[in-house]
Design a protein around this motif. Structure first.
Motif, PDB file in Angstrom:
ATOM      1  N   ALA A   1     -18.473 -39.511  38.848  1.00 23.69           N
ATOM      2  CA  ALA A   1     -18.160 -40.935  38.936  1.00 23.69           C
ATOM      3  C   ALA A   1     -18.460 -41.447  40.341  1.00 23.69           C
ATOM      4  CB  ALA A   1     -16.686 -41.176  38.602  1.00 23.69           C
ATOM      5  N   VAL A   2     -18.639 -42.778  40.419  1.00 19.44           N
ATOM      6  CA  VAL A   2     -18.922 -43.435  41.691  1.00 19.44           C
ATOM      7  C   VAL A   2     -18.086 -44.704  41.788  1.00 19.44           C
ATOM      8  CG1 VAL A   2     -20.653 -44.770  42.957  1.00 19.44           C
ATOM      9  CG2 VAL A   2     -21.258 -42.550  42.012  1.00 19.44           C
ATOM     10  N   GLU A   3     -17.468 -44.918  42.942  1.00 19.23           N
ATOM     11  CA  GLU A   3     -16.861 -46.212  43.266  1.00 19.23           C
ATOM     12  C   GLU A   3     -17.832 -46.940  44.185  1.00 19.23           C
ATOM     13  OE1 GLU A   3     -12.730 -47.661  45.317  1.00 19.23           O
ATOM     14  OE2 GLU A   3     -14.376 -46.889  46.553  1.00 19.23           O
ATOM     15  N   LEU A   4     -18.293 -48.113  43.759  1.00 16.31           N
ATOM     16  CA  LEU A   4     -19.324 -48.853  44.478  1.00 16.31           C
ATOM     17  C   LEU A   4     -18.690 -49.978  45.298  1.00 16.31           C
ATOM     18  CD1 LEU A   4     -22.412 -49.068  44.813  1.00 16.31           C
ATOM     19  CD2 LEU A   4     -22.428 -50.623  42.845  1.00 16.31           C
ATOM     20  N   HIS A   5     -18.718 -49.837  46.618  1.00 18.66           N
ATOM     21  CA  HIS A   5     -18.233 -50.854  47.561  1.00 18.66           C
ATOM     22  C   HIS A   5     -16.797 -51.279  47.254  1.00 18.66           C
ATOM     23  CE1 HIS A   5     -22.202 -50.864  49.144  1.00 18.66           C
ATOM     24  NE2 HIS A   5     -22.756 -51.434  48.092  1.00 18.66           N
ATOM     25  N   GLY A   6     -15.906 -50.302  47.216  1.00 21.13           N
ATOM     26  CA  GLY A   6     -14.496 -50.574  46.958  1.00 21.13           C
ATOM     27  C   GLY A   6     -13.685 -50.854  48.205  1.00 21.13           C
ATOM     28  N   ALA A   7     -14.314 -50.787  49.372  1.00 21.05           N
ATOM     29  CA  ALA A   7     -13.707 -51.126  50.674  1.00 21.05           C
ATOM     30  C   ALA A   7     -12.623 -50.134  51.096  1.00 21.05           C
ATOM     31  CB  ALA A   7     -13.165 -52.553  50.682  1.00 21.05           C
ATOM     32  N   THR A   8     -11.472 -50.151  50.457  1.00 23.21           N
ATOM     33  CA  THR A   8     -10.350 -49.318  50.895  1.00 23.21           C
ATOM     34  C   THR A   8     -10.236 -48.005  50.132  1.00 23.21           C
ATOM     35  OG1 THR A   8      -8.831 -50.355  49.330  1.00 23.21           O
ATOM     36  CG2 THR A   8      -9.053 -51.392  51.499  1.00 23.21           C
TER      37      THR A   8
ATOM     38  N   LEU B   1     -15.674 -37.609  42.130  1.00 23.73           N
ATOM     39  CA  LEU B   1     -15.901 -39.023  42.424  1.00 23.73           C
ATOM     40  C   LEU B   1     -16.428 -39.183  43.845  1.00 23.73           C
ATOM     41  CD1 LEU B   1     -13.806 -42.083  41.433  1.00 23.73           C
ATOM     42  CD2 LEU B   1     -14.528 -41.829  43.811  1.00 23.73           C
ATOM     43  N   GLU B   2     -17.471 -39.979  43.979  1.00 26.07           N
ATOM     44  CA  GLU B   2     -18.068 -40.292  45.276  1.00 26.07           C
ATOM     45  C   GLU B   2     -17.924 -41.790  45.542  1.00 26.07           C
ATOM     46  OE1 GLU B   2     -22.242 -39.382  47.598  1.00 26.07           O
ATOM     47  OE2 GLU B   2     -22.367 -40.137  45.547  1.00 26.07           O
ATOM     48  N   ARG B   3     -17.606 -42.137  46.777  1.00 27.80           N
ATOM     49  CA  ARG B   3     -17.555 -43.539  47.179  1.00 27.80           C
ATOM     50  C   ARG B   3     -18.841 -43.936  47.877  1.00 27.80           C
ATOM     51  NH1 ARG B   3     -12.722 -44.323  50.965  1.00 27.80           N
ATOM     52  NH2 ARG B   3     -13.686 -46.390  51.116  1.00 27.80           N
ATOM     53  N   ILE B   4     -19.297 -45.164  47.615  1.00 31.78           N
ATOM     54  CA  ILE B   4     -20.463 -45.730  48.302  1.00 31.78           C
ATOM     55  C   ILE B   4     -20.000 -46.982  49.024  1.00 31.78           C
ATOM     56  CG2 ILE B   4     -22.714 -46.832  47.989  1.00 31.78           C
ATOM     57  CD1 ILE B   4     -23.134 -44.993  45.571  1.00 31.78           C
ATOM     58  N   GLU B   5     -20.268 -47.050  50.340  1.00 33.78           N
ATOM     59  CA  GLU B   5     -19.809 -48.177  51.148  1.00 33.78           C
ATOM     60  C   GLU B   5     -20.938 -48.731  52.006  1.00 33.78           C
ATOM     61  OE1 GLU B   5     -17.180 -49.728  50.765  1.00 33.78           O
ATOM     62  OE2 GLU B   5     -15.860 -48.342  49.703  1.00 33.78           O
ATOM     63  N   VAL B   6     -20.786 -49.999  52.403  1.00 37.05           N
ATOM     64  CA  VAL B   6     -21.842 -50.694  53.125  1.00 37.05           C
ATOM     65  C   VAL B   6     -21.792 -50.465  54.625  1.00 37.05           C
ATOM     66  CG1 VAL B   6     -20.536 -52.846  53.395  1.00 37.05           C
ATOM     67  CG2 VAL B   6     -23.027 -52.921  53.315  1.00 37.05           C
ATOM     68  N   ALA B   7     -20.616 -50.196  55.169  1.00 39.98           N
ATOM     69  CA  ALA B   7     -20.465 -50.075  56.622  1.00 39.98           C
ATOM     70  C   ALA B   7     -19.946 -48.699  57.004  1.00 39.98           C
ATOM     71  CB  ALA B   7     -19.511 -51.148  57.142  1.00 39.98           C
ATOM     72  N   PRO B   8     -20.457 -48.112  58.083  1.00 37.24           N
ATOM     73  CA  PRO B   8     -19.983 -46.785  58.503  1.00 37.24           C
ATOM     74  C   PRO B   8     -18.476 -46.748  58.721  1.00 37.24           C
ATOM     75  CG  PRO B   8     -21.920 -47.447  59.761  1.00 37.24           C
ATOM     76  CD  PRO B   8     -21.497 -48.647  58.975  1.00 37.24           C
ATOM     77  N   ASP B   9     -17.915 -47.849  59.236  1.00 34.99           N
ATOM     78  CA  ASP B   9     -16.472 -47.884  59.499  1.00 34.99           C
ATOM     79  C   ASP B   9     -15.662 -47.694  58.223  1.00 34.99           C
ATOM     80  OD1 ASP B   9     -18.156 -49.673  61.122  1.00 34.99           O
ATOM     81  OD2 ASP B   9     -16.389 -49.791  62.398  1.00 34.99           O
ATOM     82  N   LEU B  10     -16.229 -48.122  57.095  1.00 41.82           N
ATOM     83  CA  LEU B  10     -15.503 -48.028  55.839  1.00 41.82           C
ATOM     84  C   LEU B  10     -15.541 -46.623  55.260  1.00 41.82           C
ATOM     85  CD1 LEU B  10     -16.753 -51.355  54.187  1.00 41.82           C
ATOM     86  CD2 LEU B  10     -14.626 -50.966  55.420  1.00 41.82           C
ATOM     87  N   THR B  11     -16.385 -45.763  55.819  1.00 41.03           N
ATOM     88  CA  THR B  11     -16.507 -44.410  55.290  1.00 41.03           C
ATOM     89  C   THR B  11     -15.805 -43.373  56.160  1.00 41.03           C
ATOM     90  OG1 THR B  11     -18.565 -43.926  56.493  1.00 41.03           O
ATOM     91  CG2 THR B  11     -18.766 -45.010  54.355  1.00 41.03           C
TER      92      THR B  11
END
Length: 293
Positions: A50-57, A73-83
């Motif tokens: 599964a993937v969470e796409l740009h969930g921020a928190t 489950l893998e998270r995908i985020e737009v900003a390094p700070d969010l990862t």
């Protein structure tokens, strides 16, 4: 394609919001996470990848994992700070879904698709990334969200400056979202909408919450001219006049569209071919028709 949103500003807003998050400011993400997890818990199957796409928190990711329906489950985020500080997180551009075709069983999208310039393109990428019979679950702010705030900001600006610029982003209608799912190839789409009313003492704590959630205006066409305190004071007066309850508190509406759609698979139900029905509709609706054995 005309671009509405500033991708770099979206990332900056989210980065700033996460670094200064106050307790309770992520209430919309918490609502969306709970609803998505509830819908996932009703699905009678497991999801290996599964993937969470740009969930921020990561709230939705954690709620989904808690259902026991997901192996990885893998998270995908737009900003390094969010990862930072999170496991299994990948960085990717806002409208890029960095997944191989037919590589995952489940994609979760909590409160991010409304900020995409090419929403059909993102949906196509998501559908292509799903394995056959893979599931897509999303929460998308819909029309009606922040309608009160939009109204008073436009009114105050027109009154004080003789014109108005967009200060609240446009939100899609539920019918538009349904049409997009069908056009981008999702099978068995299910869409429903919930409206939530949040009350505040005035417009100012509402705007602080929006900033804390990273929901400040990312429109490319936003006005760059600074406004003075008189503008916000007048907007606060108009809000209190038009949208306050008897106790003096104001109302803010948030409408969230919940979406599910599947990647096509031969095991899924399909509509009957034209002419294949075994009974005429008129016969089925006849109150005098005797049941057949």
């Amino acid at each position: 394609m005309e671009r509405l949103f500033d991708d770099r500003l979206i990332a900056a807003n989210r980065r700033r919001a996460l670094s200064a998050m106050t307790e309770g400011a992520d209430f919309l993400l918490e609502i969306a996470a709970g609803e998505i997890a509830d819908r996932l818990s009703l699905v009678e199957r497991r999801f290996e990848d599964a993937v969470e796409l740009h969930g921020a928190t990561g709230l939705t990711a954690r709620a989904a994992l808690a259902t026991g329906k997901i192996d990885r489950l893998e998270r995908i985020e737009v900003a390094p700070d969010l990862t930072s500080g999170a496991e299994s997180v990948r960085e990717a551009a806002w409208e890029t879904v960095p997944l191989e075709p037919q590589s995952v069983n489940l994609v979760l999208s909590p409160l991010s698709l409304h900020l995409t310039n090419d929403t059909p393109g993102v949906l196509v990428q998501i559908r292509r990334a799903l394995k056959p019979d893979g599931l897509f679950l999303a929460a998308i702010p819909g029309a009606g969200t922040l309608a009160e705030l939009r109204d008073v900001l436009l009114a105050a600006e027109a009154e004080l400056y003789g014109g108005a610029s967009p200060r609240v982003i446009p939100f899609a209608d539920i019918r538009d979202i349904g049409g997009l799912l069908q056009r981008t190839g999702f099978a068995l789409p299910v869409i429903d909408e919930e409206s939530y009313t949040v009350r505040y003492d005035s417009i100012f704590p509402l705007m602080r919450d929006l900033k804390a959630m990273g929901m400040t205006n990312p429109l490319l066409g936003r006005s760059k001219k600074p406004v003075n305190r008189a503008f916000f004071m007048r907007a606060a007066e108009l809000y209190a006049e038009r949208y306050s309850d008897p106790d003096g508190r104001i109302r803010a509406t948030f409408s969230i569209i919940y979406v599910s759609g599947w990647a096509a698979h031969e095991s899924q139900q399909k509509p009957l071919k034209p002419g294949s029905a075994k009974m005429r509709l008129a016969d089925a609706l006849d109150p005098n028709r005797k049941p057949t054995e």
